[in-house]
Design a protein around this motif. Structure first.
Motif, PDB file in Angstrom:
ATOM      1  N   MET A 141      -6.355  12.829  38.872  1.00 36.87           N
ATOM      2  CA  MET A 141      -5.147  12.964  39.792  1.00 36.87           C
ATOM      3  C   MET A 141      -3.648  13.125  39.604  1.00 36.87           C
ATOM      4  O   MET A 141      -3.145  13.889  40.894  1.00 36.87           O
ATOM      5  CB  MET A 141      -5.317  11.861  41.044  1.00 36.87           C
ATOM      6  N   ARG A 142      -2.970  12.585  38.945  1.00 42.74           N
ATOM      7  CA  ARG A 142      -1.341  12.919  38.781  1.00 42.74           C
ATOM      8  C   ARG A 142      -0.663  14.146  38.457  1.00 42.74           C
ATOM      9  O   ARG A 142      -0.280  14.781  38.230  1.00 42.74           O
ATOM     10  CB  ARG A 142      -1.528  11.530  38.000  1.00 42.74           C
ATOM     11  N   TYR A 143      -1.868  14.940  37.825  1.00 38.71           N
ATOM     12  CA  TYR A 143      -1.549  15.928  36.966  1.00 38.71           C
ATOM     13  C   TYR A 143      -2.173  17.244  38.090  1.00 38.71           C
ATOM     14  O   TYR A 143      -2.223  18.590  38.069  1.00 38.71           O
ATOM     15  CB  TYR A 143      -2.491  16.376  35.855  1.00 38.71           C
ATOM     16  N   ILE A 144      -2.565  16.773  38.932  1.00 37.15           N
ATOM     17  CA  ILE A 144      -3.171  17.794  40.115  1.00 37.15           C
ATOM     18  C   ILE A 144      -2.187  17.819  41.834  1.00 37.15           C
ATOM     19  O   ILE A 144      -1.700  17.205  42.127  1.00 37.15           O
ATOM     20  CB  ILE A 144      -4.619  17.397  40.670  1.00 37.15           C
ATOM     21  N   PRO A 145      -1.527  19.241  41.473  1.00 36.05           N
ATOM     22  CA  PRO A 145      -0.680  19.719  42.701  1.00 36.05           C
ATOM     23  C   PRO A 145      -1.123  18.817  44.567  1.00 36.05           C
ATOM     24  O   PRO A 145      -2.165  19.353  44.432  1.00 36.05           O
ATOM     25  CB  PRO A 145      -0.555  21.335  42.536  1.00 36.05           C
ATOM     26  N   LYS A 146      -0.544  18.460  44.891  1.00 32.61           N
ATOM     27  CA  LYS A 146      -1.160  17.765  46.378  1.00 32.61           C
ATOM     28  C   LYS A 146      -1.294  19.324  47.295  1.00 32.61           C
ATOM     29  O   LYS A 146      -2.563  18.623  48.163  1.00 32.61           O
ATOM     30  CB  LYS A 146       0.059  17.358  46.972  1.00 32.61           C
ATOM     31  N   GLU A 147      -1.103  19.864  47.039  1.00 37.10           N
ATOM     32  CA  GLU A 147      -1.253  21.579  47.562  1.00 37.10           C
ATOM     33  C   GLU A 147      -2.704  21.641  47.275  1.00 37.10           C
ATOM     34  O   GLU A 147      -4.192  22.174  48.242  1.00 37.10           O
ATOM     35  CB  GLU A 147      -0.641  22.813  47.518  1.00 37.10           C
ATOM     36  N   LEU A 148      -3.158  21.428  45.980  1.00 35.28           N
ATOM     37  CA  LEU A 148      -4.972  21.869  46.064  1.00 35.28           C
ATOM     38  C   LEU A 148      -5.910  20.671  46.166  1.00 35.28           C
ATOM     39  O   LEU A 148      -6.480  20.962  46.609  1.00 35.28           O
ATOM     40  CB  LEU A 148      -4.503  21.614  43.832  1.00 35.28           C
ATOM     41  N   LEU A 149      -5.015  19.657  46.075  1.00 33.17           N
ATOM     42  CA  LEU A 149      -5.638  18.468  46.512  1.00 33.17           C
ATOM     43  C   LEU A 149      -5.337  18.344  47.747  1.00 33.17           C
ATOM     44  O   LEU A 149      -7.837  18.120  47.916  1.00 33.17           O
ATOM     45  CB  LEU A 149      -4.937  17.395  45.844  1.00 33.17           C
ATOM     46  N   ASP A 150      -5.437  19.099  48.736  1.00 33.71           N
ATOM     47  CA  ASP A 150      -5.490  18.759  50.043  1.00 33.71           C
ATOM     48  C   ASP A 150      -6.618  19.876  50.261  1.00 33.71           C
ATOM     49  O   ASP A 150      -8.049  19.968  51.347  1.00 33.71           O
ATOM     50  CB  ASP A 150      -4.095  19.287  51.318  1.00 33.71           C
ATOM     51  N   VAL A 151      -6.111  20.801  49.308  1.00 26.63           N
ATOM     52  CA  VAL A 151      -7.887  22.269  50.095  1.00 26.63           C
ATOM     53  C   VAL A 151      -8.472  21.204  49.149  1.00 26.63           C
ATOM     54  O   VAL A 151     -10.040  21.309  49.986  1.00 26.63           O
ATOM     55  CB  VAL A 151      -7.368  23.433  48.729  1.00 26.63           C
TER      56      VAL A 151
END
Length: 232
Positions: A174-184
């Motif tokens: 998860m540290r490598y995934i953009p927050k915007e993508l994680l929210d979606v």
């Protein structure tokens, strides 16, 4: 300890199931009424989750493709077979052990709460969401066991493994995934999970016999579509 939340959730299911086994002598009328009440609650939860989507077409495509793949793989049948094998080992022949195991596993595993809670455990070592889910699952397992039998207790194993694996992977990925993508991703996973939860609620109330397990690949298909949309 990144697995603490998952462990507590599993133990809550076990404790609730044991208590439910003790309360199995309650009247059939009470079991039926309370079970249908649980079904109604699950339906409402599913509807609330389903409305979180920003693109219902994507959800519908993912659900249908997932159902096709699930039917080809025979996921529902395999889960029932696993339940029947456990039934032969731990329960009397002719019991509804398999139904209890499969139903409880689906109810406790599907939904954004377990996914988000596991991610929080893995990323921030924050177990509050899974602790809250543990309380809910514990109470639900009481009535499910009283109605469907001891098979519900064994659902604690896939719940712990499922959430534990997500927490472990989250701590790495998860540290490598953009927050915007994680929210979606969380929003859309919640929506497709809500439709599956809705199907479970209808099954609990005896309104339908939806093979909900076979929809599970739809979550992976949904994630793939969201990833493509995000990076294009």
């Amino acid at each position: 300890m990144i697995l603490l939340g998952s462990l507590v959730n599993g133990l809550a299911i076990i404790f609730g199931s044991l208590l439910g086994a003790v309360l199995r002598n309650i009247s059939e009328q009470m079991k039926d009424t309370v079970t249908k009440g649980i079904g109604l609650g699950v339906v409402v939860l599913g509807v609330q989750m389903a409305f979180k989507t920003s693109s219902f077409i994507v959800i519908l495509i993912s659900l249908c493709l997932g159902a096709m793949l699930g039917e080809l793989l025979g996921i529902e049948d395999k889960m029932n077979d696993l339940g029947l094998k456990l039934e032969k080992r731990f329960a009397k022949p002719g019991s509804n052990f398999a139904e209890g195991f499969v139903t409880a596993s689906l109810i406790f595993m599907i939904g954004s709460m377990g996914i988000i809670g596991a991610i929080e455990s893995g990323v921030a070592n924050n177990h509050q969401t899974l602790f809250t889910k543990a309380v809910m699952d514990g109470f639900l397992s009481i009535m499910l066991t009283a109605t469907l039998g001891v098979g519900v207790l064994f659902s604690a194993v896939p719940v712990f493994l499922y959430q534990g694996i997500i927490a472990f992977l989250a701590s790495i990925l998860m540290r490598y995934i953009p927050k915007e993508l994680l929210d979606v991703l969380m929003m859309e996973i919640s929506a497709i999970g809500g439709l599956m939860i809705l199907g479970i609620g209808l099954n609990i109330m005896g309104i339908s016999k939806i093979r909900v397990s076979n929809f599970l690949p739809g979550i992976l298909i949904l994630i793939s579509i969201v990833l493509v949309q995000f990076y294009l």
